[in-house]
Write a protein that holds these residues in place. Structure first.
Motif, PDB file in Angstrom:
ATOM      1  N   VAL A   7       6.374 124.049  80.079  1.00  0.00           N
ATOM      2  CA  VAL A   7       6.874 122.800  79.521  1.00  0.00           C
ATOM      3  C   VAL A   7       8.394 122.823  79.527  1.00  0.00           C
ATOM      4  O   VAL A   7       9.019 123.851  79.283  1.00  0.00           O
ATOM      5  N   LEU A   8       8.994 121.685  79.837  1.00  0.00           N
ATOM      6  CA  LEU A   8      10.437 121.500  79.739  1.00  0.00           C
ATOM      7  C   LEU A   8      10.719 120.654  78.514  1.00  0.00           C
ATOM      8  O   LEU A   8      10.146 119.576  78.359  1.00  0.00           O
ATOM      9  N   VAL A   9      11.601 121.136  77.646  1.00  0.00           N
ATOM     10  CA  VAL A   9      11.980 120.389  76.451  1.00  0.00           C
ATOM     11  C   VAL A   9      13.415 119.912  76.603  1.00  0.00           C
ATOM     12  O   VAL A   9      14.340 120.721  76.746  1.00  0.00           O
ATOM     13  N   LEU A  10      13.589 118.614  76.597  1.00  0.00           N
ATOM     14  CA  LEU A  10      14.928 118.017  76.599  1.00  0.00           C
ATOM     15  C   LEU A  10      15.286 117.675  75.159  1.00  0.00           C
ATOM     16  O   LEU A  10      14.542 116.956  74.484  1.00  0.00           O
ATOM     17  N   GLY A  11      16.419 118.187  74.691  1.00  0.00           N
ATOM     18  CA  GLY A  11      16.795 117.997  73.290  1.00  0.00           C
ATOM     19  C   GLY A  11      16.372 119.157  72.415  1.00  0.00           C
ATOM     20  O   GLY A  11      16.226 119.002  71.204  1.00  0.00           O
ATOM     21  N   ALA A  12      16.205 120.337  72.995  1.00  0.00           N
ATOM     22  CA  ALA A  12      15.722 121.488  72.233  1.00  0.00           C
ATOM     23  C   ALA A  12      16.751 122.026  71.249  1.00  0.00           C
ATOM     24  O   ALA A  12      16.407 122.834  70.383  1.00  0.00           O
ATOM     25  N   THR A  13      18.010 121.612  71.368  1.00  0.00           N
ATOM     26  CA  THR A  13      19.006 122.031  70.381  1.00  0.00           C
ATOM     27  C   THR A  13      19.023 121.098  69.179  1.00  0.00           C
ATOM     28  O   THR A  13      19.739 121.362  68.207  1.00  0.00           O
ATOM     29  N   GLY A  14      18.251 120.016  69.227  1.00  0.00           N
ATOM     30  CA  GLY A  14      18.181 119.084  68.114  1.00  0.00           C
ATOM     31  C   GLY A  14      16.995 119.375  67.200  1.00  0.00           C
ATOM     32  O   GLY A  14      16.238 120.323  67.406  1.00  0.00           O
ATOM     33  N   PHE A 164      12.050 114.208  57.868  1.00  0.00           N
ATOM     34  CA  PHE A 164      12.766 115.179  57.051  1.00  0.00           C
ATOM     35  C   PHE A 164      12.206 116.547  57.400  1.00  0.00           C
ATOM     36  O   PHE A 164      11.140 116.669  57.988  1.00  0.00           O
ATOM     37  N   GLY A 165      12.951 117.588  57.088  1.00  0.00           N
ATOM     38  CA  GLY A 165      12.523 118.936  57.423  1.00  0.00           C
ATOM     39  C   GLY A 165      13.710 119.806  57.736  1.00  0.00           C
ATOM     40  O   GLY A 165      14.825 119.314  57.954  1.00  0.00           O
ATOM     41  N   PRO A 166      13.529 121.134  57.778  1.00  0.00           N
ATOM     42  CA  PRO A 166      14.629 122.030  58.119  1.00  0.00           C
ATOM     43  C   PRO A 166      15.172 121.716  59.516  1.00  0.00           C
ATOM     44  O   PRO A 166      14.426 121.647  60.479  1.00  0.00           O
ATOM     45  N   GLY A 167      16.461 121.472  59.600  1.00  0.00           N
ATOM     46  CA  GLY A 167      17.079 121.208  60.896  1.00  0.00           C
ATOM     47  C   GLY A 167      16.703 119.882  61.510  1.00  0.00           C
ATOM     48  O   GLY A 167      16.791 119.718  62.731  1.00  0.00           O
ATOM     49  N   ALA A 168      16.312 118.913  60.702  1.00  0.00           N
ATOM     50  CA  ALA A 168      15.835 117.642  61.251  1.00  0.00           C
ATOM     51  C   ALA A 168      16.948 116.768  61.813  1.00  0.00           C
ATOM     52  O   ALA A 168      16.675 115.755  62.449  1.00  0.00           O
ATOM     53  N   GLY A 169      18.212 117.114  61.577  1.00  0.00           N
ATOM     54  CA  GLY A 169      19.308 116.369  62.189  1.00  0.00           C
ATOM     55  C   GLY A 169      19.637 115.085  61.452  1.00  0.00           C
ATOM     56  O   GLY A 169      19.540 115.008  60.217  1.00  0.00           O
TER      57      GLY A 169
END
Length: 332
Positions: A7-14, A164-169
Motif C-alpha cells: 500500500v502507498l500512503v499519501l499524507g503519512a506525516t499527517g 480528534f485523537g493523538p496527532g490528529a492535526g
C-alpha cells in the motif's frame, strides 16, 4: 486488479495518513509512504518504506505506486494554504496511479460536501449541495473518484465527523476546544447547548479503513461508508468527558466557555486556518448525525473506543496532561 499486499500512503506525516499507515503496517501490509524533503531517496523507518517525493508531482506518485494494490489518499496542503488550488491536482495524480495499477483508492471523507438540506441524519446517498467553497471542492473530489471507478480503479470513501485523537492535526478539538501543550483551564465550545454534534476518534476511523480493505474484493467499485463515531446529542458530552479526564489526572476540572466566534471573524481575513473554521460554522448550528447502517451491514460492527479513553489519549498526545506519577500526586 492488483493483488499484492503493498500500500502507498499519501499524507503519512499527517494525522489521518499516519494513523492509517501505522495500523496497516501492524495488520501485515507492506507500507510505502511519500515524503517531501526526505534526506534519502528511500529509507526504512518504523516498519515503513519512506520514499522521497511529492504528491503534486505526477511521476513521483506513479513511480511510488508501482506494484501497489491500495493507495491511501490522506494528503492535504499544510495549514490549508492554497487548498483550493492543490487538492484536486493531488487527487488526479492518485487517480492516474490507481488506474495504472488497478488499485483501490481509500479516502478519509468528511461532511463538508453536504449542505443543511441533507441534515440532521446523513446517509451515504444524501444529496450533496454544499454552501461553502470547501464543500464544493469535496463534491468535485468525490465525483472524480466515481469516474475513476469506471476506468479501472476502485474506491472506498469513509466519511467521519470531526476528528480528534493523538496527532490528529488541524481539527476542532485541538484548535477550538483546548490548546495543545498546557493544562486545560477552559474549554471553548463552538456550538450551543442542545445542538448535537458528531465526533470521530481517528484511530477508530483508521481501524474501520483497515477492516474494509480486508473485504475490498467484495465491495462495489465505488463504495461509500459513514461512521457513527461519538454522537454528542446535546453538545455537552464531549465537554463533560474532557472535564472528567482533567479532574482525574490533575485534580481540577476546567470550566466551559463559548467559543470566540467574534475573534475568528476579525482575524479570518489574515489567517487561512481561521477562515476555514469560520466557513464551517454552520456545522455547529444544526445537528449532524451520520447513519452507519451500511458499515454495520458489511463489518458487523464499527470500531469504537470508549469516549473517556479516547479523550484521555488525545489530551496526552497533545501535551495537556502531566506524567502518570505527577497525576497521582495531584489527585492525592
Amino acid at each position: 486488479m492488483a493483488s499484492s499486499n503493498t500500500v502507498l500512503v499519501l499524507g503519512a506525516t499527517g494525522g489521518a495518513g499516519g494513523e492509517v499507515a501505522r495500523q496497516l503496517r501492524d495488520a501485515g501490509w507492506d507500507v510505502r509512504a511519500l515524503k517531501r524533503g526526505a534526506a534519502q531517496a528511500v529509507e526504512h523507518k518504523d516498519g515503513i518504506l519512506w520514499i522521497r517525493g511529492d504528491a503534486l508531482r505526477h511521476r513521483d506518485v506513479l513511480d511510488a505506486a508501482a506494484g501497489c494494490a491500495v493507495i491511501v489518499h490522506a494528503v492535504n496542503p499544510p495549514g490549508y494554504r492554497n487548498w483550493s488550488q492543490l487538492v484536486l491536482p493531488m487527487l488526479d495524480n492518485t487517480i492516474a496511479a490507481a488506474i495504472a495499477q488497478g488499485a483501490t483508492i481509500v479516502l478519509p471523507g468528511t461532511v463538508y460536501n453536504y449542505g443543511p438540506d441533507a441534515f440532521p441524519v446523513l446517509r451515504e446517498d444524501a444529496p450533496q449541495r454544499p454552501r461553502t467553497r470547501k464543500g464544493a471542492i469535496r463534491v468535485e473530489l468525490e465525483r472524480r473518484l466515481e469516474q475513476a471507478s469506471h476506468a479501472g480503479a476502485r474506491v472506498i470513501i469513509v466519511r467521519a465527523g470531526d476528528f480528534f485523537g493523538p496527532g490528529a492535526g488541524n481539527n476542532w478539538f485541538s484548535q477550538g476546544l483546548v490548546k495543545p501543550g498546557r493544562a486545560v483551564k477552559t474549554i471553548s465550545y463552538p456550538g450551543r447547548r442542545g445542538i448535537g454534534h458528531q465526533w470521530s476518534y481517528l484511530p477508530d476511523v483508521a481501524r474501520t479503513m483497515v477492516e474494509l480493505l480486508a473485504r475490498r474484493d467484495s465491495l462495489e467499485a465505488f463504495a461509500r461508508f459513514h461512521t457513527a463515531g461519538h454522537w454528542d446529542a446535546d453538545g455537552t458530552r464531549m465537554n463533560d468527558a474532557i472535564r472528567r479526564v482533567m479532574l482525574r489526572r490533575t485534580g481540577a476540572a476546567p470550566r466551559v466557555a463559548a467559543f470566540p466566534w467574534w475573534l475568528v471573524t476579525l482575524a479570518s481575513p489574515f489567517v487561512a486556518t481561521l477562515r476555514e473554521l469560520r466557513e464551517m460554522r454552520y456545522l455547529w448550528e444544526t445537528p449532524v448525525h451520520m447513519d452507519n447502517a451500511r458499515l454495520l451491514a458489511v463489518l458487523g460492527h464499527e470500531p469504537h473506543t470508549p469516549l473517556d479513553a479516547a479523550v484521555e489519549a488525545t489530551l496526552a498526545g497533545m501535551g495537556n496532561l502531566p506524567p502518570a506519577g505527577r497525576a497521582a500526586m495531584a489527585a492525592a
